[in-house]
Design an enzyme around this catalytic site. Structure first.
Site, short mmCIF file in Angstrom:
data_model
loop_
_atom_site.label_atom_id
_atom_site.label_comp_id
_atom_site.label_asym_id
_atom_site.label_seq_id
_atom_site.Cartn_x
_atom_site.Cartn_y
_atom_site.Cartn_z
N CYS A 2 0.83 -1.18 0.00
CA CYS A 2 0.00 0.00 0.00
C CYS A 2 0.88 1.24 0.00
CB CYS A 2 -0.90 0.02 1.24
SG CYS A 2 -1.89 -1.48 1.46
N ARG A 52 -4.81 1.63 -0.45
CA ARG A 52 -4.76 0.19 -0.25
C ARG A 52 -4.65 -0.60 -1.54
NH1 ARG A 52 -9.05 -4.22 2.08
NH2 ARG A 52 -7.48 -5.72 2.78
N LEU A 53 -3.70 -1.55 -1.54
CA LEU A 53 -3.64 -2.64 -2.50
C LEU A 53 -3.96 -3.90 -1.71
CD1 LEU A 53 -2.93 -3.56 -5.42
CD2 LEU A 53 -0.59 -3.95 -4.59
N ALA A 54 -5.15 -4.44 -1.88
CA ALA A 54 -5.65 -5.51 -1.02
C ALA A 54 -5.03 -6.85 -1.41
CB ALA A 54 -7.17 -5.58 -1.10
N ILE A 55 -4.26 -7.45 -0.49
CA ILE A 55 -3.57 -8.71 -0.74
C ILE A 55 -4.01 -9.79 0.26
CG2 ILE A 55 -1.33 -9.85 -0.92
CD1 ILE A 55 -1.82 -7.78 -3.11
N ASN A 77 2.21 -0.39 5.38
CA ASN A 77 2.56 -0.78 4.01
C ASN A 77 3.49 -1.98 4.10
OD1 ASN A 77 3.45 -0.91 1.29
ND2 ASN A 77 5.06 0.59 1.68
N GLY A 78 3.13 -3.07 3.44
CA GLY A 78 4.01 -4.24 3.44
C GLY A 78 3.23 -5.53 3.61
N ASP A 102 -3.19 -9.16 8.14
CA ASP A 102 -1.92 -8.96 8.83
C ASP A 102 -1.83 -7.57 9.45
OD1 ASP A 102 -1.77 -7.84 6.29
OD2 ASP A 102 0.32 -8.37 5.96
N GLY A 371 14.06 -12.75 -7.16
CA GLY A 371 15.30 -13.23 -6.54
C GLY A 371 16.21 -12.14 -6.05
#
Length: 642
Positions: A2, A52-55, A77-78, A102, A371
């Site tokens: 977010c 918000r980016l809903a994950i 954020n995270g 979370d 990676g």
């Protein structure tokens, strides 16, 4: 994933605070297209904003989020990967968690354990928690610096945000270039410590917290380092133990990083690091097909690794997606847009393919793994070998090799020296101004990118009032006590210096596409474990990534684990700037606007433009810096598509 923003000030009308916070949030709307929220305290001029980016738990994870008693409010954020384990523990202690978000876990973990709760977190994070009772804001950034946090404090008013452009959206802030930041940029193409290229705007360093508390008629701001990497060398185990333990840690990290309530995929370059993540993740998904994303260029085979990526995809059974990047003719449009998203022109032209691959991934998934960090953790850069070659030559000539506790002999590295066959320019640069000498001076010469740049600038314009030295800042990190060996000194500096810059690129290119980027190799448990391994095992005989290769060799194709020609996503920038983008480069760097800036020696710049060597970084550094000035300092360039 977010975007967060906030204001803590000594005075401010509620409506004015709301307007300022909404402006900040609007500047980072690309970080959170799934919703926004604003919270203001009724007793103090405090505002917290969130995009918000809903994950995780998309339905119930809206922010800002407040505890049921109204005391604590968070913007975050995270991703906290061990949130399920922490949730069970918090419920057992009587906390009323109602969701599987979370964010709620983060909030109640602070309520239960206070500021020390950050030690329990496995993940990437930047957050701010307001405590109404204590009238205190507590903020922290993850240990490695995967997620960003910026702030500005003038004694009366603190602004913070996920991106600098959100702070600049406040009417009280005027963008100015930092002389010290410019010195760092010209030296490394990134800024050390808490500096940015903007005067008066700092970044909260990885592993640090920031607290702001009302004390009478003042704001008390404190910065504290809560984590650093400690090199407590384990000499009681053999190589096999370290390989097996590393394999277990990597497996567990990828298992946790696969936790998502939305579609998830992975970057796949065809190199060892991304291939290992893809193969291990695919094995854990148990029948669910992982989507992978690969980028390449049409300018020649040296810019195309899709053959290796396809081999990994077939081996792991992924749904393969690729994009051939047209950025040569699109550079005049794409590069200003990238500089806007980046806030600062950090790192190199690899940002261009990362941006395109992120855009490709966003058409299929909302979370993508990669990676990133493998070279720094597992000793994978050719410059490490170059530095050790010089050290071993010195030890052999002056018969001092056996004086070091974790010595690497010249004889032992000879079989691995062919790695340097394609790095002659680097070796020439290292040795043309001397040989041997203090380790800090020698490694500095390998990471210093100012050669070819310094004569292009008006040195008076770069002077800071305090006589700042980028080399002195480098020395303070590189020469930290208890690092035990040259390999630890080099990798520790890269962990503190170049890696955060690469993670900055990772964050901005993914957020520009509104997707979440995860980096499972940078789980702090892996980072801490690698620091305990004796240097003569970790870099035995100059074997690059030896322990990592051994730990994952059964999971990846043999052709990948034994590759000798990994390119590192090279970009044909020199071909573009001498060809299809030549006019754009010259019009930008030789313009009247650039001349009036007083920063460049344009006569020297003009002579240099046609002489850039392949994979050189001088034109890139100049072009990025000038576009940055136009977008943020002059504010007269509005990138298209924003």
């Amino acid at each position: 994933m977010c975007g967060i923003a906030g204001i803590v000030t000594l005075s401010g009308a509620p409506e004015a605070m709301k307007h300022a916070a909404l402006n900040m949030m609007d500047a980072i709307r690309h970080r959170g297209p799934d919703g926004e929220g604003l919270w203001q305290d009724v007793a103090r001029p405090v505002a917290l904003g969130h995009r918000r980016l809903a994950i995780i738990d998309p339905e119930h994870g809206k922010q800002p989020m407040t505890t049921e008693d109204g005391r604590y409010t968070v913007v975050f954020n995270g991703a906290i990967y061990n949130y399920l384990e922490l949730r069970r523990e918090l419920i057992s202690k009587g906390h009323p968690l109602h969701s599987y978000s979370d964010t709620e876990v983060l909030l109640y973990a602070y309520r239960e354990w206070g500021e020390s709760f950050v030690d329990r977190l496995v993940g990437m994070f930047a957050f701010a928690i307001w405590d109404r009772h204590e009238q205190k804001l507590f903020c922290a950034r993850d240990r490695i610096g995967i997620k960003p946090f910026y702030y500005s404090f003038d004694g009366q008013r603190l602004l913070f945000a996920s991106e600098i452009k959100a702070i600049l959206a406040d009417d009280s802030i005027r963008a100015q270039a930092s002389a010290e930041g410019l010195q760092d940029y010209l030296t490394f193409q990134f800024c050390l410590d808490d500096k940015t290229l903007f005067k008066g705007i700092q970044k909260l360093e990885p592993g640090h917290s920031l607290s702001v508390q009302y004390v009478g008629d003042k704001l008390d701001v404190k910065i504290r380092q809560y984590w650093d990497l400690h090199y407590n060398i384990d000499e009681s185990h053999d190589e096999r133990y370290f390989i097996d333990t590393l394999a277990g840690l990597i497996d567990d990290s990828i298992r946790l990083h696969l936790r998502s309530d939305v579609p998830l995929g992975a970057h796949l370059s065809g190199g060892l690091d991304s291939s290992a993540v893809v193969c291990l993740a695919s094995r854990m998904l148990k029948g669910e097909q992982l989507k992978t994303f690969t980028g390449a260029f049409n300018e020649g085979p040296q810019f195309d690794e899709t053959g290796y990526a396809k081999e990994v995809s077939r081996f792991a059974g992924t749904a393969y997606n690729e994009i051939y990047i047209p950025a040569g003719h699109e550079l005049p449009e794409v590069l200003p847009r990238l500089m806007y998203y980046m806030d600062e022109p950090l790192a190199g032209p690899g940002v261009i393919p990362q941006y395109y691959v992120s855009q490709l991934a966003s058409e299929h998934v909302k979370v993508v793994m990669g990676g990133q960090g493998g070279d720094e953790l597992f000793v994978g850069y050719a410059r490490y070998m170059a530095a050790y070659l010089e050290k071993c030559l010195s030890g052999a000539i002056y018969q001092t090799a056996n004086q070091s506790r974790f010595a690497v002999s010249l004889e032992s590295i000879v079989p691995n020296l062919p790695l340097l066959a394609t790095y002659q320019p680097m070796l020439q640069g290292l040795w043309k101004n001397g040989l041997f000498g203090p380790h800090d001076q020698r490694y500095f010469s390998l990471v210093d990118r100012s050669e070819g740049m310094s004569q292009l600038f008006n040195q008076d314009a770069l002077l800071s009032d305090g006589g700042y030295s980028s080399f002195a800042s480098f020395q303070r990190i590189f020469n930290r006590g208890e690092l035990h060996s040259l390999v630890n000194q080099m990798t520790y500096f890269d962990l503190k210096g170049s890696l955060p810059a690469l993670l900055h690129v990772e964050d901005r290119t993914s957020m520009a596409a509104s997707i979440e980027s995860r980096v499972p190799l940078l789980d702090h448990r892996i980072v801490e474990f690698m620091a305990t391994i004796p240097p003569n095992i970790k870099f035995a005989g100059g074997r690059m990534k030896h322990l990592f290769k051994e730990s994952i060799k059964s999971a990846v194709p043999k052709a990948i684990s034994e590759r000798k020609d990994k390119m590192g996503f090279p970009t044909p920038l020199t071909q573009w700037t001498k060809g299809v983008a030549r006019d754009f480069v010259r019009d930008t760097l030789l313009s009247d606007q650039a001349r009036r800036r007083g920063l460049y020696n344009l006569d020297v710049v003009e002579k240099m433009l046609g002489n850039e060597r392949e994979f050189g970084r001088v034109v890139w550094g100049l072009l990025s810096l000038e576009l940055w000035h136009r977008i943020f300092i002059d504010r007269d360039l509005k990138p298209s598509g924003i």
